[in-house]
Scaffold this active site. Structure first.
Site, mmCIF file in Angstrom:
data_model
loop_
_atom_site.group_PDB
_atom_site.id
_atom_site.type_symbol
_atom_site.label_atom_id
_atom_site.label_comp_id
_atom_site.label_asym_id
_atom_site.label_seq_id
_atom_site.Cartn_x
_atom_site.Cartn_y
_atom_site.Cartn_z
ATOM 1 N N GLN A 10 -5.286 -11.914 -29.895
ATOM 2 C CA GLN A 10 -6.101 -12.728 -28.994
ATOM 3 C C GLN A 10 -7.484 -12.964 -29.593
ATOM 4 O O GLN A 10 -8.064 -12.101 -30.227
ATOM 5 C CB GLN A 10 -6.224 -12.037 -27.638
ATOM 6 N N SER A 94 -2.343 -6.294 -32.101
ATOM 7 C CA SER A 94 -2.177 -6.224 -30.652
ATOM 8 C C SER A 94 -1.002 -7.096 -30.212
ATOM 9 O O SER A 94 0.139 -6.805 -30.573
ATOM 10 C CB SER A 94 -3.479 -6.609 -29.948
ATOM 11 N N LEU A 95 -1.227 -8.190 -29.480
ATOM 12 C CA LEU A 95 -0.107 -9.038 -29.066
ATOM 13 C C LEU A 95 0.671 -9.550 -30.274
ATOM 14 O O LEU A 95 1.872 -9.855 -30.182
ATOM 15 C CB LEU A 95 -0.593 -10.216 -28.220
ATOM 16 N N ARG A 119 2.658 -9.258 -19.922
ATOM 17 C CA ARG A 119 1.650 -8.366 -20.512
ATOM 18 C C ARG A 119 0.239 -8.869 -20.195
ATOM 19 O O ARG A 119 -0.639 -8.101 -19.806
ATOM 20 C CB ARG A 119 1.872 -8.284 -22.021
ATOM 21 N N HIS A 204 -6.769 -1.920 -24.538
ATOM 22 C CA HIS A 204 -6.547 -0.779 -25.439
ATOM 23 C C HIS A 204 -7.418 0.429 -25.096
ATOM 24 O O HIS A 204 -8.056 1.021 -25.965
ATOM 25 C CB HIS A 204 -6.739 -1.208 -26.899
ATOM 26 N N GLN A 253 1.067 1.022 -27.035
ATOM 27 C CA GLN A 253 0.091 0.085 -27.601
ATOM 28 C C GLN A 253 -0.875 -0.462 -26.535
ATOM 29 O O GLN A 253 -2.020 -0.789 -26.840
ATOM 30 C CB GLN A 253 0.871 -1.065 -28.261
#
Length: 318
Positions: A10, A94-95, A119, A204, A253
């Site tokens: 992102q 991440s994503l 998510r 996170h 995660q």
């Protein structure tokens, strides 16, 4: 040449993303159409035309970034006969880890789109707007030890942790707003610049546990296959290919640290990677790769011209 494919997270979204690919390749258009159908929304129109504030919403940005990455992979395969299996590793920020798994055939495109939509929504729901915060610690003095010290100072008043260890000079902290504010003060005392990030939730960090619980439930019923190549997982900074381990790591995660610097260092040293290729929108990971592994080649791959040049180079052994 040992190749790793990197998938952005992102912040790499932009209005117009994927438009050149869609205009050039029917295979890319097919990816965008499949994602639209899976989500029941015209995400492809939002990607092409905006408005930016809607595209930036976490629940839209996450599947949109994945869609562009997979469109690149699909076009490489269909138009230029490049298979992901030619890479030694895939990794995503991440994503982007979901994009990597979709690209490597571990999760179907439709399932990945739905999982990322959920998510994004779950992360947004986890913490009321304004209660959480994130900040980027930057500058030549910024390293993990400094960031840990700043986060520890913040943790004296609330939840505050290191969220993203991107590269030396670029580390992100996350947590409750008052705690992050205290951490910013400490980081500045220690010689770092600290920039509050314009994010909708504190990603996170332990505050994301409700989102992790939602993802655990969704991932429990998702079909996950062994990826065509190992995925270097964010929370391990090591490769993983076992479907059940991947399922567990995707849950971890959500609240865990993105160990990007360590992941890149492992690939460049233990993994022997000599070429990092950023697949999808933007050039953020390319910049990080050049700082973390300057001996390796690093390049972005998101325009039709870049795809063609890359595929020809791989075919000719360059």
């Amino acid at each position: 040449m040992t190749l790793a494919l990197l998938f952005p997270g992102q912040g790499s979204q932009a209005v117009g993303m994927g438009a050149q690919l869609a205009d050039a390749f029917a295979s890319a258009r097919d990816v965008f159409a499949e994602v639209d159908e899976a989500l029941g929304q015209k995400l492809s129109v939002l990607m092409r035309e905006g408005p930016e504030d809607q595209l930036t919403l976490t629940e839209n940005a996450q599947p949109a970034l994945m869609a562009v990455s997979v469109a690149v992979i699909r076009a490489l395969k269909v138009e230029f006969d490049f298979d992901v299996a030619k890479a030694a590793y895939v990794a995503g920020h991440s994503l982007g880890e979901y994009s990597a798994l979709a690209a490597a055939g571990a999760i179907s495109l439709s399932d990945t789109a739905r999982l990322l939509k959920l998510r994004g929504q779950a992360m947004q729901r986890a913490v009321p707007v304004g209660q959480g915060a994130m900040a980027s610690l930057i500058g030549p003095k910024t390293d993990l030890a400094l960031a840990e010290a700043a986060a520890a100072a913040g943790a004296e008043v609330g939840v505050c942790v290191v969220a993203n260890d991107n590269n030396a000079g670029n580390i992100v902290i996350s947590g409750e707003k008052a705690a992050v504010d205290r951490a910013i003060e400490k980081a500045k005392e220690l010689g770092a610049r600290a920039i509050p990030l314009n994010v909708s939730a504190p990603f996170h960090c332990p505050l994301m546990q409700p989102a992790a619980d939602e993802m655990a439930a969704a991932l429990a019923s998702a079909t996950i296959l062994a990826p065509a190549v190992p995925v270097v997982a964010n929370v391990l900074a090591r490769p993983e290919s076992d479907p059940e381990a991947i399922r567990r790591l995707l849950v971890e995660q959500v609240t865990g640290r993105v160990r990007w610097r360590e992941s890149m260092e492992w690939m460049a040293t233990e993994g022997g990677v000599t070429r990092f290729v950023e697949v999808g929108s933007g050039k953020v990971l390319t910049g990080m790769a050049k700082r973390i592994a300057p001996e390796a080649e690093s390049l972005p791959l998101n325009t039709p011209e870049e795809l063609e040049a890359f595929a020809k180079g791989v075919t000719s052994g360059e």
